[in-house]
Design an enzyme around this catalytic site. Structure first.
Site, short mmCIF file in Angstrom:
data_model
loop_
_atom_site.label_atom_id
_atom_site.label_comp_id
_atom_site.label_asym_id
_atom_site.label_seq_id
_atom_site.Cartn_x
_atom_site.Cartn_y
_atom_site.Cartn_z
N SER A 104 -7.25 8.91 0.54
CA SER A 104 -8.38 8.13 0.05
C SER A 104 -8.09 6.64 0.09
O SER A 104 -9.01 5.82 0.09
CB SER A 104 -8.78 8.56 -1.37
OG SER A 104 -7.69 8.39 -2.25
N ARG A 150 -5.30 -12.43 -1.71
CA ARG A 150 -4.26 -12.13 -2.71
C ARG A 150 -3.11 -13.12 -2.70
O ARG A 150 -2.56 -13.46 -3.73
CB ARG A 150 -3.69 -10.72 -2.47
CG ARG A 150 -4.59 -9.62 -2.93
CD ARG A 150 -3.93 -8.27 -2.66
NE ARG A 150 -4.92 -7.20 -2.76
CZ ARG A 150 -4.87 -6.07 -2.06
NH1 ARG A 150 -3.87 -5.85 -1.21
NH2 ARG A 150 -5.80 -5.16 -2.21
N HIS A 164 -0.83 8.13 -5.20
CA HIS A 164 0.31 7.67 -4.41
C HIS A 164 1.60 7.98 -5.17
O HIS A 164 1.77 7.59 -6.32
CB HIS A 164 0.23 6.16 -4.18
CG HIS A 164 -0.84 5.72 -3.24
ND1 HIS A 164 -1.66 6.59 -2.56
CD2 HIS A 164 -1.22 4.47 -2.82
CE1 HIS A 164 -2.50 5.90 -1.79
NE2 HIS A 164 -2.26 4.61 -1.93
N ARG A 203 1.80 8.20 5.04
CA ARG A 203 0.56 8.88 4.62
C ARG A 203 0.81 10.38 4.59
O ARG A 203 1.39 10.91 5.54
CB ARG A 203 -0.53 8.56 5.64
CG ARG A 203 -1.91 8.98 5.22
CD ARG A 203 -2.53 8.07 4.20
NE ARG A 203 -2.91 6.78 4.74
CZ ARG A 203 -3.35 5.77 3.98
NH1 ARG A 203 -3.43 5.90 2.67
NH2 ARG A 203 -3.66 4.62 4.54
N GLN A 256 1.52 8.31 0.46
CA GLN A 256 0.23 7.82 0.00
C GLN A 256 -0.94 8.74 0.38
O GLN A 256 -0.95 9.36 1.43
CB GLN A 256 0.01 6.42 0.58
CG GLN A 256 1.09 5.44 0.14
CD GLN A 256 0.88 4.01 0.60
OE1 GLN A 256 1.81 3.35 0.99
NE2 GLN A 256 -0.35 3.53 0.53
N ASN A 266 -4.62 6.05 -6.77
CA ASN A 266 -4.81 4.91 -5.87
C ASN A 266 -6.21 4.35 -5.83
O ASN A 266 -6.39 3.18 -5.50
CB ASN A 266 -4.37 5.28 -4.45
CG ASN A 266 -5.10 6.48 -3.92
OD1 ASN A 266 -5.02 7.56 -4.50
ND2 ASN A 266 -5.83 6.31 -2.84
N GLU A 309 1.01 -2.24 5.35
CA GLU A 309 1.24 -1.82 3.97
C GLU A 309 2.62 -2.26 3.47
O GLU A 309 2.76 -2.71 2.33
CB GLU A 309 1.12 -0.29 3.91
CG GLU A 309 0.98 0.25 2.51
CD GLU A 309 -0.43 0.15 1.98
OE1 GLU A 309 -1.31 -0.41 2.68
OE2 GLU A 309 -0.67 0.61 0.84
N CYS A 325 -3.08 -0.82 -3.53
CA CYS A 325 -2.94 0.43 -4.29
C CYS A 325 -1.50 0.91 -4.36
O CYS A 325 -1.12 1.60 -5.31
CB CYS A 325 -3.81 1.52 -3.67
SG CYS A 325 -3.60 1.73 -1.90
#
Lengths: 372, 372, 372, 372
Positions: free
Chosen positions: A183, A114, A246, A239, A180, A334, A206, A153
């Protein structure tokens, strides 16, 4: 009209399953090839996969044989030129370039490339013009292949909400605190003992990903790279016990003041693909990429994640921030908008732009409205 | 040693139950009176209450008769002079002054009078000196009664973590995003359909309470009122699927720079009641009011809320903030430290200071170390 | 083709919302009237209702005005002759007869009249012939109105699974232990403090309802009443932390032995409405009323409740029982097949049979295949 | 009094952690040795373990070095003669005999040898006399070592509830349907995606274990083996979204009729260790092994699992069964009474009976009341 053949790398995982679900009966693409790691290759898909979605595994997919996850593992004539990749990032790092070198458009959901300077990190509604970077990739020149990525995500829903505000008022600083869904960690992913009646205030890498990806997504294409947006973002990632969706709390400092009405207007009028839509809609693009909900306690993951068939970013609770200018809540699905749907929309816009290898353009009428 | 008789207003609710649990076998206090709304008064406690805690309802409480929730409903000689109040704020607004006027020390968990200028809003480790405000209350002069309050469940853990930092480096700005447990909303409170697999990004009045209460708690006693701390705080409050324990993500801007080690040191050395403790420990005060946990994914409500018997504030994940100076996570038990335990600790320090009506001081040796 | 106008009693509750969702774009019926209790009547629907479904509230419904929940509250010419009733049973007991007396077909989801001898308790695939009972109702003779009911949410999925087995082998005894979703209790219904990380092994009247309703559903129409099936059933009913979908563990003693293959065959071939379907399918009837899933750990509510658009009963884990003959797991969606969808399917079969008041039959070709 | 040294095999897993928690400050035993698999041995305990309990990891354990999980891995003089084993069953199958051969009393929580004819499967309140089987083991003769096991977590609570009924009225048939907590599957164990908002109606081998273990536990010692109770049991086992505590719905057919009062009396008077208790209580034995709760919706895992410090079996909802005689609900803590606490209680009774190798008896007064 004939549909283009596509393949899926990492087809048995959670994102791989979403690819299968979203590509089922897709008007432009047809799943012709599925690959998985050595442990699973050679098996029938339904035997190798623990299908975890609430729509049935399509019958025509169930019986397909999983191929090895290398380009050499399949005869060249049978390897689709369009590969959706749903690989862990260390695996992606090794395998995705091999498929690009083999002439494939690798539409990747992984984080591996990315931030690589000549790899586009794209949300079609936000920075479709960055797709021009593929022409800088050496694979493109050699074989026609390339890598295109979509964001993490937790970044996608946020950036969709930020983009129309940024265009009109300029983003200067961003606080974001996420809640978040499990999944996002794949399967088996988060252990139930870690999340039942609990919050885990940490997701590896993250916060770093959010900070850097937002800068690239809102950055400016400048020849062979993207000049990052210079607007610091501080992320707190958590989480929570939610299956999908999310939720993110955002505080925003703008470069130019905006009224409440102007903020809502910016979101309501945000329709960057509408010019394309009228003549040739992208099948997975939501009519309204950012939906604002008025109720005081929304958006909520269970109630709002499926807006726009899981492809919309839902915003609510816009109110003044005592530190910055505005605060609000943003929510997105997400594993649809945040993963498989994001990649699929990237493939659709590449098709529209006639950038997909291995076949005629879908349409001669490349839309003039598109910036790319 | 004889224990002082105390009463509980709102005894059947979630916080009322916690009062009963925490006062069971308390060395200084003994439950002598329980009151509830008209619907329940006259009933035996166990018949009127749906006991929701995981320790058994004490047998001696089960058979007590619930009294009316007014001072007149009980013969004056049998009304305890120390009343723990666990009432909804609109009810508290009407009833608490009546008990204060009747000569009772009303140790209130309600929000009704927290921001009233002559009512102390106190966390003993943070601002015990504010208790001096009770002498400004007209009830105190007339009958000996008064009202003392503790903060909202979402403010307490945060302020415990902020206080030692504020003392050394000065708090300039605070961003906080909460993930709050359902028990904070009482019983029946949050509907299961609203929270299973979901997040509700809104709690009525909660963000406002956090913003104003933090200012008063960290403010400076100035004659007949508290001069609020001038440090803006922006709160995002969310409800998550957790039974007990509020988790909060915090970003902090300081007036004076602090290193990582200095931050940890400030928390580790924070022991404002230790002088008292050595000779005459307050029974409910934790040895270590702020505990720092090193593990990368902590604190977590399920694992850390019971530190210090539910009275500690647990901090973790201290790391630099790209917008402010530092960010971290703070957790505390919302119905122990955040409600019943907070009020109980207020009563204990009032006992230590010989400010409780209706009896001899527990000790002649009022500790010199205490600022009040 | 013109759609028949229908009304919904109790339109703002959980089942009322499902009626609205399922009737949206229904080919035969059109929502023309919504009613709610005094507290809500007169308000716009979207103002009175907390919409809790994950599809948007249809725009045309949002602005409708809620009418009083009595027949007299609406001018006779504007009162639809088909009323879906989603009322609590004590309210239903009073109101449903008044609508029947006013000439309406009351398609009720309530338990109030299920066991009344001249009121049909019907699952179309199981005992459509019981609908003949409406002709015995005095309202029918006087005004054309009547009451038809569907079973409790915990009975429907079970009876769908039992019916084909009963037809071939005879049911002698049934042991069933349920794990029921919170949506079955309506909104706000189950408190989150009662169900997070918990099981509540009790649902008021539920075990009794299952025992008696199964007997009536599998019973035999005999003139003016139903002769109950003489087969004892013992139910254990539990509430678990699931949003939608009731899971039930069943042990079965048969009158005639059946092999594993014969059991599966009975379910696979169960298609009592297929004769009707071919020519004139009922819009809400699933192609396969009972689906058997092979995977060892299925059915599961999150993955299987939406089979047949929420109208199928999913069975799995067929294996020998050491006490009776066979044991298995059955699952169905409790607010679709178990409530609003059940009532809607009852209305559809009544339309097919030309038993709905207030208009022409939908079709002259009443299917000969149907037993009724 | 000096405490006996004990070791823990599999010390880092969920059950291993419970052993550490329960043995902390135990009056008779002291942890002197911890072992783990190759991956972890040699590490400090706190570095190898993800501590998942809500009480802190004891400081003296945190720094202990993990030893290899074989008897040869530790010098013979330092290997404790009492080994608590918390191993997966395939590992236990290989390792437990090696420790028994090395002279250790292996107090095992694994299923590997539960059904082996000369290995006692024991709940002290139920069948302490079966402990005599250890004298039949060849290891016992050769080295003094032996293996003793406790039942599966889903069998223990049930058998405690069945035993007093069986003694008075005889158990003839048992239906049981379980709702089991995720901690029973260890860590990481059940994936959150499998259990959030869901039920998994399958636990591998669990139904088989319940059926056979209940037969052995309620069976009769007959020389060198146990004659199994001849009373068929049919189990349905399910996993639900509960952290700790197994809830079970039971229907029971008796050999001799019992009234409601007689059933309650049997449970209330069940105190098989009381004779021992008076003089020499076993530290982990609950005063009341079976507690009956009157409230209509109890027992519930969140509220009742900690009765008797997690060692009681809680029963409620006794009511007639339309198929058998009685039905009720039983609950017990699956990792305390159902695992580590069960093994610990086995060790305590072995100590009382002077059957532990490597030291003097704790007491000369072996209680006459005990059947063994």
């Amino acid at each position: 009209m004939e549909r283009r053949k596509v393949g899926i790398l990492g087809a048995t995982g959670m994102v791989g399953q979403r690819f299968i679900q979203l590509l089922h009966n897709h008007p432009w693409f047809e799943i012709a090839w599925l690959a998985a790691s050595d442990r699973s290759s050679g098996k029938r898909y339904e035997d190798a996969c623990r299908w975890k979605l609430d729509t049935p595994l399509p019958a025509n997919i169930a019986g397909m044989t999983l191929m090895p996850n290398t380009p050499e593992g399949t005869p060249a004539t049978e390897l689709p030129k369009i590969i959706f990749a749903a690989l862990d990032s260390d695996v992606a790092y090794e395998l995705e370039p091999r498929f690009a070198a083999a002439g494939c458009a690798v539409i990747s959901n992984s984080s591996a490339f990315r931030m690589t300077s000549d790899v586009p990190l794209v949300i079609p509604e936000v920075n479709a013009d960055h797709l021009a970077l593929i022409e800088k990739q050496s694979w493109r020149k050699d074989s026609g292949g390339y890598i295109v990525t979509n964001p993490n995500c937790s970044a996608i829903g946020l950036v969709l909400a930020l983009k129309p505000i940024h265009d009109r008022f300029g983003i200067e600083k961003v606080f974001v605190s996420t809640m978040q869904a499990v999944s996002g960690a794949g399967y088996p992913g988060v252990a139930s003992l870690d999340i039942l009646g609990n919050v885990v205030p940490f997701i590896k890498n993250e916060e770093e990903k959010m900070q850097e990806e937002v800068g690239k997504l809102l950055g400016t294409l400048s020849g062979d790279h993207v000049a990052m947006l210079d607007a610091p973002l501080s992320a707190h990632c958590n989480r929570v016990a939610v299956e999908d969706g999310h939720t993110e709390c955002v505080s925003l400092k703008l470069r130019t003041p905006a009224t409440y009405e102007q903020m809502l207007e910016a979101w309501a009028e945000f329709a960057p693909l509408r010019g394309i839509h009228e003549g040739h809609p992208l099948p997975s693009a939501p009519d309204q990429p950012v939906e604002y909900v008025d109720q005081v306690d929304r958006p909520q993951p269970r109630l709002d994640r499926m807006r726009g068939k899981g492809m919309a970013s839902t915003v609510g609770r816009l109110r003044p921030c005592s530190l910055f200018d505005w605060k609000f809540v943003v929510l997105s699905h997400n594993t649809i908008r945040g993963a498989a749907g994001a990649a699929l929309l990237n493939a659709e816009i590449l098709a529209m732009l006639d950038k997909l290898p291995g076949g005629k353009a879908r349409s001669q009428n490349v839309p003039v409205a598109l910036k790319a």
